[in-house]
Each structure stands twice: as C-alpha cells, then as structure tokens.
Motif scaffolding. Sequence first.
Motif, short mmCIF file in Angstrom:
data_model
loop_
_atom_site.label_atom_id
_atom_site.label_comp_id
_atom_site.label_asym_id
_atom_site.label_seq_id
_atom_site.Cartn_x
_atom_site.Cartn_y
_atom_site.Cartn_z
N GLU A 116 70.85 55.10 -11.53
CA GLU A 116 69.13 55.60 -11.01
C GLU A 116 69.42 56.05 -9.65
OE1 GLU A 116 66.56 55.99 -12.91
OE2 GLU A 116 68.09 55.35 -14.46
N GLU A 117 70.25 55.74 -8.80
CA GLU A 117 69.95 56.01 -7.37
C GLU A 117 70.64 57.47 -7.65
OE1 GLU A 117 71.92 54.65 -3.13
OE2 GLU A 117 72.69 53.66 -5.09
N GLN A 118 71.77 57.80 -8.16
CA GLN A 118 72.35 59.10 -8.40
C GLN A 118 71.35 60.22 -8.92
OE1 GLN A 118 75.86 57.88 -10.47
NE2 GLN A 118 77.22 57.89 -8.81
N ARG A 119 70.79 59.48 -9.93
CA ARG A 119 69.82 60.44 -10.60
C ARG A 119 68.54 60.92 -9.67
NH1 ARG A 119 68.52 61.46 -15.79
NH2 ARG A 119 70.08 60.18 -16.64
N ALA A 120 68.35 59.93 -8.71
CA ALA A 120 67.25 60.33 -7.86
C ALA A 120 67.79 61.43 -6.78
CB ALA A 120 66.97 58.86 -6.96
N ILE A 121 69.05 61.25 -6.47
CA ILE A 121 69.64 62.32 -5.53
C ILE A 121 69.57 63.51 -6.26
CG2 ILE A 121 71.86 63.16 -4.58
CD1 ILE A 121 72.23 59.99 -3.88
N VAL A 122 70.13 63.63 -7.72
CA VAL A 122 70.13 64.98 -8.28
C VAL A 122 68.63 65.53 -8.61
CG1 VAL A 122 70.58 65.80 -10.58
CG2 VAL A 122 72.08 64.13 -9.91
N GLY A 141 66.52 65.43 -6.16
CA GLY A 141 65.87 66.03 -5.13
C GLY A 141 66.84 67.32 -4.85
N LEU A 142 67.67 67.62 -5.79
CA LEU A 142 68.26 69.06 -5.39
C LEU A 142 67.65 70.32 -5.40
CD1 LEU A 142 71.59 68.47 -7.76
CD2 LEU A 142 71.47 68.24 -5.34
N GLU A 167 70.88 74.81 -5.14
CA GLU A 167 72.13 73.57 -5.41
C GLU A 167 72.31 73.49 -6.94
OE1 GLU A 167 71.51 70.65 -1.61
OE2 GLU A 167 70.03 70.65 -3.15
#
Length: 62
Positions: free
Chosen positions: A21-27, A29-30, A34
């Motif tokens: 979920e943390e990685q999904r939040a970063i993705v 925000g691309l 990007e």
Amino acid sequence: MAFDPVRELAEAGLDLQAISEEQRAIVAGLSPAEVAMLISINERLLDTEPEVEAHIIGGLLF
C-alpha cells in the motif's frame, strides 16, 4: 477523466498487484512524465532480444 498513474500503468501491462500500500501511494503520486517514462522503459525492455532480461518485481522495473 483525471490522470490516474496506477490505472495508466495497469493499462500499459504493468502488474501492480504485488506492491505494498505504501508503494501504491508513491506510484499514485507519479507525474504523467514519470508514468510515460516507466511505460516507455517497459516497452523497450519487452522489445529487446530474448537473451536480455529485465527484472520485474511487483510490476515495477529495477
């Protein structure tokens, strides 16, 4: 329709189901630039000769 990086990457064939979920939040925000770059890299890697392999974890390249 608003720009959705996760949807764009999924539609381009990148499997994002294995990311946290943390990685999904970063993705999520691309920027469009990007996302376009990730899609372009993925397409280029898929077009390479068979002996060249890309390492893909959770649909993201490294």
